[in-house]
Design a protein around this motif. Structure first.
Motif, mmCIF file in Angstrom:
data_model
loop_
_atom_site.group_PDB
_atom_site.id
_atom_site.type_symbol
_atom_site.label_atom_id
_atom_site.label_comp_id
_atom_site.label_asym_id
_atom_site.label_seq_id
_atom_site.Cartn_x
_atom_site.Cartn_y
_atom_site.Cartn_z
ATOM 1 N N ALA A 149 11.635 5.788 -4.598
ATOM 2 C CA ALA A 149 10.245 6.133 -4.303
ATOM 3 C C ALA A 149 9.692 5.225 -3.212
ATOM 4 O O ALA A 149 9.953 4.019 -3.202
ATOM 5 C CB ALA A 149 9.387 6.023 -5.561
ATOM 6 N N THR A 150 8.930 5.824 -2.319
ATOM 7 C CA THR A 150 8.370 5.103 -1.178
ATOM 8 C C THR A 150 6.902 5.461 -1.018
ATOM 9 O O THR A 150 6.520 6.634 -1.121
ATOM 10 C CB THR A 150 9.109 5.471 0.123
ATOM 11 N N ALA A 151 6.072 4.455 -0.756
ATOM 12 C CA ALA A 151 4.655 4.671 -0.459
ATOM 13 C C ALA A 151 4.487 4.801 1.049
ATOM 14 O O ALA A 151 5.040 4.006 1.808
ATOM 15 C CB ALA A 151 3.819 3.508 -0.983
ATOM 16 N N VAL A 152 3.724 5.805 1.464
ATOM 17 C CA VAL A 152 3.476 6.030 2.884
ATOM 18 C C VAL A 152 1.968 6.196 3.083
ATOM 19 O O VAL A 152 1.327 6.987 2.388
ATOM 20 C CB VAL A 152 4.205 7.286 3.400
ATOM 21 N N ILE A 153 1.420 5.444 4.041
ATOM 22 C CA ILE A 153 0.003 5.562 4.404
ATOM 23 C C ILE A 153 -0.030 6.167 5.802
ATOM 24 O O ILE A 153 0.003 5.442 6.807
ATOM 25 C CB ILE A 153 -0.706 4.193 4.379
ATOM 26 N N PRO A 154 -0.080 7.497 5.927
ATOM 27 C CA PRO A 154 0.053 8.117 7.241
ATOM 28 C C PRO A 154 -1.158 7.940 8.144
ATOM 29 O O PRO A 154 -1.024 7.960 9.375
ATOM 30 C CB PRO A 154 0.274 9.600 6.919
ATOM 31 N N SER A 155 -2.354 7.767 7.551
ATOM 32 C CA SER A 155 -3.535 7.681 8.420
ATOM 33 C C SER A 155 -4.735 7.073 7.699
ATOM 34 O O SER A 155 -4.880 7.194 6.480
ATOM 35 C CB SER A 155 -3.915 9.072 8.933
ATOM 36 N N VAL A 156 -5.560 6.384 8.485
ATOM 37 C CA VAL A 156 -6.901 5.974 8.073
ATOM 38 C C VAL A 156 -7.862 6.487 9.137
ATOM 39 O O VAL A 156 -7.486 6.605 10.312
ATOM 40 C CB VAL A 156 -7.023 4.445 7.903
ATOM 41 N N PHE A 157 -9.098 6.769 8.756
ATOM 42 C CA PHE A 157 -9.999 7.435 9.694
ATOM 43 C C PHE A 157 -11.444 7.258 9.228
ATOM 44 O O PHE A 157 -11.709 6.778 8.123
ATOM 45 C CB PHE A 157 -9.649 8.927 9.794
ATOM 46 N N MET B 189 -8.749 7.338 3.755
ATOM 47 C CA MET B 189 -7.326 6.990 3.802
ATOM 48 C C MET B 189 -6.520 8.046 3.066
ATOM 49 O O MET B 189 -6.898 8.474 1.978
ATOM 50 C CB MET B 189 -7.090 5.624 3.140
ATOM 51 N N GLN B 190 -5.414 8.468 3.666
ATOM 52 C CA GLN B 190 -4.458 9.311 2.968
ATOM 53 C C GLN B 190 -3.326 8.443 2.462
ATOM 54 O O GLN B 190 -2.772 7.634 3.207
ATOM 55 C CB GLN B 190 -3.898 10.414 3.875
ATOM 56 N N MET B 191 -2.976 8.620 1.187
ATOM 57 C CA MET B 191 -1.901 7.862 0.561
ATOM 58 C C MET B 191 -0.875 8.852 0.001
ATOM 59 O O MET B 191 -1.239 9.745 -0.773
ATOM 60 C CB MET B 191 -2.431 6.975 -0.565
ATOM 61 N N SER C 30 10.123 15.147 -3.301
ATOM 62 C CA SER C 30 8.749 15.567 -3.554
ATOM 63 C C SER C 30 7.768 14.547 -2.990
ATOM 64 O O SER C 30 8.110 13.374 -2.795
ATOM 65 C CB SER C 30 8.492 15.735 -5.061
ATOM 66 N N THR C 31 6.547 15.012 -2.763
ATOM 67 C CA THR C 31 5.466 14.156 -2.277
ATOM 68 C C THR C 31 4.178 14.518 -3.000
ATOM 69 O O THR C 31 3.853 15.706 -3.136
ATOM 70 C CB THR C 31 5.255 14.328 -0.757
ATOM 71 N N GLU C 32 3.468 13.514 -3.476
ATOM 72 C CA GLU C 32 2.113 13.695 -3.993
ATOM 73 C C GLU C 32 1.168 12.948 -3.054
ATOM 74 O O GLU C 32 1.399 11.778 -2.744
ATOM 75 C CB GLU C 32 1.984 13.164 -5.416
ATOM 76 N N SER C 33 0.102 13.632 -2.620
ATOM 77 C CA SER C 33 -0.826 13.046 -1.648
ATOM 78 C C SER C 33 -2.190 12.815 -2.283
ATOM 79 O O SER C 33 -2.656 13.619 -3.107
ATOM 80 C CB SER C 33 -0.971 13.963 -0.428
#
Length: 246
Positions: free
Chosen positions: A193-201, A213-215, A230-233
């Motif tokens: 499992a990996t945490a990804v923070i694709p964007s802040v705005f 923030m999208q997490m 799988s991905t949960e956003s």
């Protein structure tokens, strides 16, 4: 001759049956993700040591000199003697990608990896004021195989602190992170499992900025017969809101 043929047929039948059993065990038939926050006592929602308002960083100990993009510094503070912030430009000074589960085992760091949505120019969230108490929710992921057995049972926390402002301007986010709450992986399966923070705005306006923030929690489950990703956003707001995205 006949006995040999019968023995061979029995052997092939047993092998075929064993293969079917193995295949059913290693196949993924059902996946579900649920909010299990209520199953955790409030004191258990945050990993120890508690992160958020209690986590230290290198505060400048200098007054703030907030400004909007293209404008002069607000107030009478000399920018040379203060931390100049562009309050409507929101950046992440923390991590964008970090491991949470590696080969079925929680990734343990002395200092938890976190992300932030802060005004440009800031180096430490504690230079802001008005923070809300840290918030946390727990989600559970379960995978069932062809026998209906739970072969992967993984719970994780989404934690963040929101609402800090620069001399009353803006609402920002700090110490946003994913942390494993519980992990159980059956024999023959692997979870990463990996945490990804694709964007802040900025979800507000130039004059009234509100951080967003999208997490993403991304994971994969593998076995000799399956490979599932799988991905949960989630969306976190500086207004102290957490929304699970579809």
């Amino acid at each position: 001759m006949i006995r040999s043929l019968v023995a061979m047929a029995l052997t092939l039948g047993m092998a075929s049956s064993a293969f079917a059993i193995d295949k059913a065990y290693f196949e993924i038939k059902k996946v579900k993700v649920t909010d299990v926050t209520e199953q955790y006592a409030q004191s258990d929602l945050f990993a120890k040591p508690v992160h958020g308002l209690n986590e230290d960083c290198n505060s400048s100990q200098m007054p703030l000199a907030p400004k909007f993009t293209g404008d002069k510094t607000l107030g009478s503070v000399n920018p040379l003697d203060a931390v100049e912030l562009i309050v409507d430009q929101i950046i992440n000074i923390g991590k964008k990608i970090f491991n949470v589960i590696n080969a079925g085992r929680p990734v343990v760091n002395i200092k938890i990896d976190t992300a932030n949505a802060l005004p440009k120019g800031l180096t430490c969230w504690s230079d802001l004021s008005g923070w809300n108490m840290p918030q946390s929710k727990v989600y559970n992921v379960q995978y069932e195989n062809g026998f209906g057995m739970t072969v992967v049972d993984y719970s994780y926390r989404v934690t963040y602190t929101a609402g800090g402002s620069a001399d009353g301007i803006g609402k920002y986010i700090t110490n946003a992170t994913f942390q494993p709450a519980n992990v159980s992986v059956g024999w023959g399966f692997q979870l990463d499992a990996t945490a990804v923070i694709p964007s802040v705005f900025n979800t507000g306006s130039k004059r009234d900025p509100v951080a967003g923030m999208q997490m993403n929690m991304e994971w994969k489950v593998t076995s000799p017969m399956a490979h599932e990703q799988s991905t949960e956003s989630y969306f976190v707001s500086g207004e102290n809101k957490l929304i699970q995205l579809d």
